[in-house]
Each structure stands twice: as structure tokens, then as C-alpha cells.
Design a protein around this motif. Structure first.
Motif, PDB file in Angstrom:
ATOM      1  N   THR A   1       2.705  -0.731   6.169  1.00  0.00           N
ATOM      2  CA  THR A   1       1.584   0.199   6.283  1.00  0.00           C
ATOM      3  C   THR A   1       0.667  -0.235   7.411  1.00  0.00           C
ATOM      4  N   ALA A   2       0.437  -1.546   7.494  1.00  0.00           N
ATOM      5  CA  ALA A   2      -0.184  -2.156   8.661  1.00  0.00           C
ATOM      6  C   ALA A   2       0.893  -2.929   9.421  1.00  0.00           C
ATOM      7  N   LEU A   3       0.711  -3.058  10.719  1.00  0.00           N
ATOM      8  CA  LEU A   3       1.591  -3.883  11.548  1.00  0.00           C
ATOM      9  C   LEU A   3       0.915  -5.232  11.693  1.00  0.00           C
ATOM     10  N   THR A   4       1.502  -6.277  11.104  1.00  0.00           N
ATOM     11  CA  THR A   4       0.840  -7.578  11.068  1.00  0.00           C
ATOM     12  C   THR A   4       1.648  -8.639  11.803  1.00  0.00           C
TER      13      THR A   4
ATOM     14  N   THR B   1       1.426   4.931   9.669  1.00  0.00           N
ATOM     15  CA  THR B   1      -0.014   5.151   9.555  1.00  0.00           C
ATOM     16  C   THR B   1      -0.533   5.869  10.789  1.00  0.00           C
TER      17      THR B   1
ATOM     18  N   ASN C   1       0.806  -1.216   0.000  1.00  0.00           N
ATOM     19  CA  ASN C   1       0.000   0.000   0.000  1.00  0.00           C
ATOM     20  C   ASN C   1       0.841   1.269   0.000  1.00  0.00           C
TER      21      ASN C   1
ATOM     22  N   ILE D   1      -3.712  -7.726  13.260  1.00  0.00           N
ATOM     23  CA  ILE D   1      -3.395  -6.539  12.476  1.00  0.00           C
ATOM     24  C   ILE D   1      -3.643  -5.292  13.311  1.00  0.00           C
ATOM     25  N   ALA D   2      -2.648  -4.394  13.306  1.00  0.00           N
ATOM     26  CA  ALA D   2      -2.772  -3.079  13.938  1.00  0.00           C
ATOM     27  C   ALA D   2      -2.321  -2.020  12.931  1.00  0.00           C
ATOM     28  N   PRO D   3      -2.629  -0.755  13.170  1.00  0.00           N
ATOM     29  CA  PRO D   3      -2.098   0.278  12.278  1.00  0.00           C
ATOM     30  C   PRO D   3      -0.571   0.276  12.311  1.00  0.00           C
ATOM     31  N   GLY D   4       0.042   0.508  11.171  1.00  0.00           N
ATOM     32  CA  GLY D   4       1.489   0.630  11.140  1.00  0.00           C
ATOM     33  C   GLY D   4       1.946   1.913  11.818  1.00  0.00           C
TER      34      GLY D   4
END
Length: 254
Positions: free
Chosen positions: A133-136, A157, A9, A151-154
Motif C-alpha cells: 500500500t506504501a512503497l517502503t 495508491t 492496509n 516511504i512513498a505512496p504505493g
């Protein structure tokens, strides 16, 4: 020679591989509005500057979490690499992989690539944390299954959302501040984001291990892994090229 491409992304990362050896790699900004022609100009110039001959590329493997760019990239790659075969990572090929994916339509192809690479390197009972972009958090269980993902916001982000929703908070460079007690605006945001996400990462790891009653091998990847991983209690392994290496592994099973 194989060209592995990961469309994320925020960034598009791609590398030229001879067997499993990366000869060169590049990172450009993702722009869904760019045309195939515009990406073609970028690819041609970067490959030339990187001393990679286009005619040496025999195979291309593509992972994308941006659906709007799949068709433009297919068009662009066909023009640039006329003789190369193109494989696109999708649920249609998951049954050929060495790991089992319990819910194939609900997981990003980049996370599948991460999991394949981590499984090949470290085996079962492994968690991959991707700082993108995301923290996975992707966990592979003892039967070579992807058990699930958190999944959390990066980090970027989160900073972008904070700056975008407040009038006086700036965009900042994400590095650990001198203290968790920020004495100015920049250090205050760095303290909250960098140290806050460090706690989030350790908490998810420890909760997952407790739920599984199993110690996991923790592997970090993604752009900001080198910032957060050294601050955590649980991350000892950083693999910056994990996603592209996973695509190379996936290609070997096709």
C-alpha cells in the motif's frame, strides 16, 4: 505447526508453516469493519479448502499495521485455534531480535519482519523494498541496525489517487506499457506510474548507497515487486514471502 499472519492496509496475508516450510498461504482483502465472526468464517473455510487441520496449529504469530483489527483477530484466533498460543509483534519483543531497531515506536511491524528475514538470508548492508500500500525502503547497516526507512505512496495508491481526483481517468491494470509514449489513456497512466516508479526506486537506492558510501544487497517483496523489479537497474532479488518468513524467524526468537 505455526500460523503466521500479516495484516496490512490493503491485504491480510497468512500462511501455515511446518518449521520453515510454507505448506499453504492465502491473501484476503483487509476490511477494518469486519467482525471477528466474519473473519472466523473466512479463516475456517480457507484452512479447510487448503487441507490445513486447525488442531495442528500450535503457535500463531501476528503482525498488524491496522490497530483496529488486532482485538477482533485475537478473539477470532482464540475461537478457531483453541489450543494455540498467540504472539503479537510489537516493540516489546524487539530486544530479542538479531537486529537493532533505533526507533522502535516509529516503524511498522511488517517492516521489522521484512528486515529480520532479509538479515537472516543476506546479512548486513541490505535494503528491503516492499511494494505494498506504501512503497517502503528499509535499510539494515553494517552493525545489524535498521538505519532508517524511506516511504512513498504505493503504486496502486498512486493510481487510486489519480483516478479518484480526475473525472476521466480510469483505474487500470499495472503492467509495463508498450512505450513510455502512451497513445491512449490506459497506456499513458501505465507509462507514468510504472516507469515513473521505476525511476523513483532506482533513485532512492542510489542515493542511499551514496550517503552510506556502501553497496547494498537489494531485496524486493510485496505484490507489485515482480512488475517493477525487472525494470530497475538495481534489483536482482525478489522474495515474495519475505514478510511471512520474517514472522517465522521472529517466532524462533521468542
Amino acid at each position: 505447526m505455526l500460523l503466521a499472519i500479516d495484516i496490512g492496509n490493503t491485504n491480510i496475508v497468512f500462511g501455515a508453516f511446518d518449521s520453515s516450510v510454507c505448506l499453504n498461504n492465502w491473501r484476503i482483502q483487509t476490511d477494518p469493519l469486519k467482525t471477528a465472526d466474519e473473519y472466523e468464517v473466512l479463516f475456517r473455510s480457507l484452512l479447510t479448502a487448503g487441507k490445513i487441520c486447525r488442531t495442528d496449529i500450535e503457535k500463531i504469530i501476528l503482525s498488524s499495521v491496522v490497530p483496529a483489527l488486532v482485538h477482533p483477530f485475537e478473539e477470532m484466533l482464540t475461537n478457531v485455534f483453541e489450543e494455540a498460543t498467540i504472539a503479537i509483534v510489537s516493540p516489546n519483543i524487539y530486544n530479542k531480535l538479531p537486529i537493532k531497531i533505533l526507533n522502535p515506536t516509529q516503524i511498522g511491524t511488517d517492516l521489522v519482519a521484512n528486515a529480520v528475514s532479509a538479515f537472516q538470508k543476506f546479512g548486513t548492508n541490505t535494503m528491503v523494498i516492499d511494494f505494498g500500500t506504501a512503497l517502503t525502503f528499509t535499510t539494515i547497516g553494517d552493525k545489524a541496525q535498521i538505519l532508517g526507512v524511506a516511504i512513498a505512496p504505493g503504486l496502486r495508491t498512486a493510481v487510486g489517487a489519480l483516478a479518484g481526483k480526475t473525472a476521466q481517468l480510469p483505474q487500470i491494470h499495472l503492467t509495463p506499457p508498450p512505450s513510455v509514449l502512451g497513445e491512449n489513456t490506459v497506456h499513458a497512466i501505465q507509462a507514468g506510474i510504472v516507469y515513473g516508479f521505476t525511476g523513483l526506486v532506482d533513485s532512492i537506492i542510489e542515493r542511499t548507497q551514496s550517503e552510506l558510501n556502501q553497496k547494498l544487497t537489494i531485496v524486493a517483496t510485496g505484490g507489485l515487486s515482480s512488475v517493477i523489479a525487472p525494470l530497475t537497474k538495481n534489483i536482482k532479488i525478489i522474495e515474495p514471502m519475505l514478510t511471512l518468513e520474517g514472522l517465522v524467524q521472529i517466532n524462533s526468537f521468542l
